[in-house]
Design a protein around this motif. Structure first.
Motif, PDB file in Angstrom:
ATOM      1  N   PRO A 297       8.970  -1.204   7.730  1.00 55.03           N
ATOM      2  CA  PRO A 297       9.334   0.240   7.474  1.00 55.03           C
ATOM      3  C   PRO A 297       9.091   1.265   6.579  1.00 55.03           C
ATOM      4  N   GLU A 298       9.224   2.686   6.754  1.00 59.60           N
ATOM      5  CA  GLU A 298       8.870   3.545   5.648  1.00 59.60           C
ATOM      6  C   GLU A 298       9.087   3.394   3.803  1.00 59.60           C
ATOM      7  N   THR A 299      11.101   2.330   4.360  1.00 63.77           N
ATOM      8  CA  THR A 299      11.754   2.647   2.637  1.00 63.77           C
ATOM      9  C   THR A 299      11.278   0.739   1.897  1.00 63.77           C
ATOM     10  N   GLN A 300       9.798   0.050   2.301  1.00 61.77           N
ATOM     11  CA  GLN A 300       9.255  -0.488   1.564  1.00 61.77           C
ATOM     12  C   GLN A 300       8.163   0.269   1.042  1.00 61.77           C
ATOM     13  N   PHE A 301       8.018   1.714   1.586  1.00 57.59           N
ATOM     14  CA  PHE A 301       6.513   1.703   0.717  1.00 57.59           C
ATOM     15  C   PHE A 301       7.516   2.706  -0.655  1.00 57.59           C
ATOM     16  N   ILE A 302       6.560   2.750  -1.725  1.00 54.34           N
ATOM     17  CA  ILE A 302       6.603   3.063  -2.435  1.00 54.34           C
ATOM     18  C   ILE A 302       5.063   4.078  -3.127  1.00 54.34           C
ATOM     19  N   ALA A 303       4.849   5.767  -3.221  1.00 55.34           N
ATOM     20  CA  ALA A 303       3.847   6.638  -3.200  1.00 55.34           C
ATOM     21  C   ALA A 303       4.380   7.595  -4.398  1.00 55.34           C
ATOM     22  N   PHE A 304       3.150   7.754  -5.244  1.00 56.66           N
ATOM     23  CA  PHE A 304       2.792   8.797  -5.997  1.00 56.66           C
ATOM     24  C   PHE A 304       1.362   8.615  -6.090  1.00 56.66           C
ATOM     25  N   ASN A 305       1.431  10.472  -6.390  1.00 56.11           N
ATOM     26  CA  ASN A 305       0.631  11.276  -6.537  1.00 56.11           C
ATOM     27  C   ASN A 305       0.005  11.610  -8.404  1.00 56.11           C
ATOM     28  N   PHE A 306      -0.818  11.473  -8.658  1.00 55.20           N
ATOM     29  CA  PHE A 306      -0.816  12.289 -10.255  1.00 55.20           C
ATOM     30  C   PHE A 306      -1.238  12.796 -10.379  1.00 55.20           C
ATOM     31  N   GLU A 307      -1.679  14.277  -9.107  1.00 54.23           N
ATOM     32  CA  GLU A 307      -1.850  15.465  -9.273  1.00 54.23           C
ATOM     33  C   GLU A 307      -0.734  15.781  -8.813  1.00 54.23           C
ATOM     34  N   ASP A 308      -0.109  15.268  -8.962  1.00 52.18           N
ATOM     35  CA  ASP A 308       1.503  16.700  -8.937  1.00 52.18           C
ATOM     36  C   ASP A 308       2.101  16.659 -10.152  1.00 52.18           C
TER      37      ASP A 308
ATOM     38  N   ILE B 271      14.685  -2.447  -2.981  1.00 51.93           N
ATOM     39  CA  ILE B 271      13.925  -3.075  -1.967  1.00 51.93           C
ATOM     40  C   ILE B 271      13.977  -4.391  -1.570  1.00 51.93           C
ATOM     41  N   SER B 272      14.350  -4.723   0.189  1.00 51.97           N
ATOM     42  CA  SER B 272      13.984  -6.365  -0.323  1.00 51.97           C
ATOM     43  C   SER B 272      12.589  -6.646   0.721  1.00 51.97           C
ATOM     44  N   GLY B 273      12.189  -7.250   0.626  1.00 47.74           N
ATOM     45  CA  GLY B 273      10.866  -8.136   0.542  1.00 47.74           C
ATOM     46  C   GLY B 273       9.601  -7.425  -0.246  1.00 47.74           C
ATOM     47  N   LYS B 274       8.952  -6.917   0.778  1.00 50.68           N
ATOM     48  CA  LYS B 274       7.378  -7.171   0.230  1.00 50.68           C
ATOM     49  C   LYS B 274       7.615  -5.018   0.152  1.00 50.68           C
ATOM     50  N   VAL B 275       7.134  -4.904  -1.431  1.00 46.39           N
ATOM     51  CA  VAL B 275       7.274  -2.977  -1.075  1.00 46.39           C
ATOM     52  C   VAL B 275       5.358  -3.581  -1.193  1.00 46.39           C
ATOM     53  N   TYR B 276       5.259  -1.731  -0.859  1.00 41.46           N
ATOM     54  CA  TYR B 276       4.066  -1.735  -0.289  1.00 41.46           C
ATOM     55  C   TYR B 276       3.765   0.182  -1.377  1.00 41.46           C
ATOM     56  N   LEU B 277       3.015  -0.200  -2.374  1.00 44.20           N
ATOM     57  CA  LEU B 277       2.493   0.446  -3.524  1.00 44.20           C
ATOM     58  C   LEU B 277       1.173   1.758  -3.187  1.00 44.20           C
ATOM     59  N   PHE B 278       1.339   2.686  -3.537  1.00 41.53           N
ATOM     60  CA  PHE B 278       0.971   3.654  -3.718  1.00 41.53           C
ATOM     61  C   PHE B 278       0.302   4.826  -4.380  1.00 41.53           C
ATOM     62  N   PHE B 279      -1.132   4.238  -5.289  1.00 39.81           N
ATOM     63  CA  PHE B 279      -1.169   5.283  -6.934  1.00 39.81           C
ATOM     64  C   PHE B 279      -2.188   5.741  -6.292  1.00 39.81           C
TER      65      PHE B 279
END
Length: 404
Positions: free
Chosen positions: A48-59, A82-90
């Motif tokens: 599920p998308e709720t497991q995603f944490i994303a950041f764009n550092f040009e923002d 968040i419960s379970g595996k977290v998906y991190l996008f930097f």
């Protein structure tokens, strides 16, 4: 959105593993899109998308998170919900001070799957190697290939011929955003100029604290004008001296290396085929995108032989080949390409317009005694293949699935 399966097929085996996935490449080449493609693949697999944490550092909205400590606190805070595996996008992680310490800490302390992008090879490889050791895997992302460009272009203009598409590719290059501009020439040129300026100012000048921007500009202009041409740093030193600028050869080399680290240029070393050794002088350089060259320097059609070389070089690189220039006495083979047990030779020219040209381009292989595939690539539509040496029109060559 093009699926970019060439890259996804390489990344896919590592999705869900504890290795940090690092995507590098010149600004605006499509690294952010690769993060979106990975998210789509994860969602299709049931994450599920709720497991995603994303950041764009040009923002600018993330400007307050550009230190390791503040970013770490923010991620830990969000992950706690968040419960379970977290998906991190930097995205563009190099904007974060001491980012590698934050990434390593997150990798150690939580159940997570980490993806990062960046636009500086030296910064990323050096700091990753120091802190993460062998706990990361790197993928270089390049601007669109001719096949990808054609797919997008024909989606907008379905009735155009392949030769018209290639003419557009010759001048515009493969930066993905051009499709949003419908490949209109003037807006595309303006966009490419802005991309070039962003790379030079952010990833070369700012990152390396360069003060003499005029000198950098002159050196970069020289390299752009001489892509695919063998030259030494001393050649640039002499050129600058004629322009009444005295500069040390080491400074020239450093400035060029900064541009290589920013993925603006790629350096290709020469290989003595007979002596079987890599030569340490007179390398060649190619640009990450020939459309940037047309926008800031011009002359792609005038220098078409060099631009065709640039296009073929980037396609070889895109497909994972290690590439050198082959030296045989006073002659050169444009590209010797190796990937695992595979090896091919490629000679690039504009047109085989005379018997003398044909003899020169095919004759270079006379001293190469092995049985690996040998190509001559040109704009000619007629097949000039001979003596076991394959001739291909460049459009056909770029679209071939395999070259063996």
């Amino acid at each position: 959105m093009i699926k970019r399966e060439l890259y996804m097929s390489r990344i896919r085996p590592f999705i869900g593993t504890d290795l940090v996935k690092v995507m590098t490449g010149i600004r605006r080449c499509g690294k952010s899109v690769m993060l979106d493609l990975i998210k789509e693949e994860l969602k299709e697999s049931g994450v599920p998308e709720t497991q995603f944490i994303a950041f764009n550092f040009e923002d600018m909205r993330n400007a307050n998170l550009c230190t390791a400590q503040t970013l770490h606190c923010e991620v830990v805070n969000r992950a706690s919900e968040i419960s379970g595996k977290v998906y991190l996008f930097f995205d563009e992680i190099q904007e974060v001070t001491d980012w590698e310490k934050c990434i390593n800490s997150l990798r150690v302390e939580m159940d997570c799957d980490i993806y990062i992008t960046g636009s500086n090879a030296r910064l990323l490889s050096g700091e990753l190697a120091t802190v993460l050791g062998g706990r990361y895997v790197e993928f270089t992302i390049y601007p669109f290939s001719y096949a990808e460009f054609m797919e997008l272009y024909k989606d907008i203009f379905p009735d155009v011929t392949d030769s018209v598409v290639f003419q557009k590719y010759l001048t515009l290059g493969g930066m993905p955003y051009l499709a949003n501009l419908h490949f209109v020439e003037e807006p595309s040129r303006q966009y490419l100029t802005d991309v070039y300026n962003s790379v030079v100012l952010n990833d070369v000048v700012k990152r390396n604290k360069i003060r003499d921007i005029d000198l950098l500009t002159r050196i970069v202009t020289y390299v752009i004008g001489n892509i695919g041409t063998t030259f030494a740093a001393t050649s640039i030193t002499k050129f600058l001296k004629n322009e009444r600028r005295t500069v040390a050869t080491d400074t020239v080399l450093n400035y060029i290396q900064y541009c290589v680290s920013a993925y603006l240029f790629y350096q290709v070393k020469r290989q003595d085929i007979q002596g079987k050794q890599i030569l340490s002088t007179n390398e060649k350089y190619y640009m990450a995108d020939h459309g940037l060259r047309e926008a800031v320097f011009g002359g792609n059609m005038r220098d078409i032989n060099l631009v065709l070389e640039n296009i073929v070089y980037m396609e070889l690189l895109r497909r994972g080949y290690a590439i050198t220039v082959g030296k045989i006495g006073a002659k050169e083979i444009d590209f010797i390409c190796q990937k695992q047990e595979q090896k091919i030779y490629v000679q690039v020219t504009y047109l085989l317009a005379s018997e003398e040209t044909i003899q020169r381009e095919f004759g270079i292989y006379e001293s190469v005694r092995d049985n690996f595939p040998k190509y001559v690539v040109s704009m000619d539509e007629f097949d000039f293949s001979r003596n076991g040496i394959k001739h291909k029109n460049i459009r056909e060559f770029l679209l071939m699935k395999e070259w063996n």
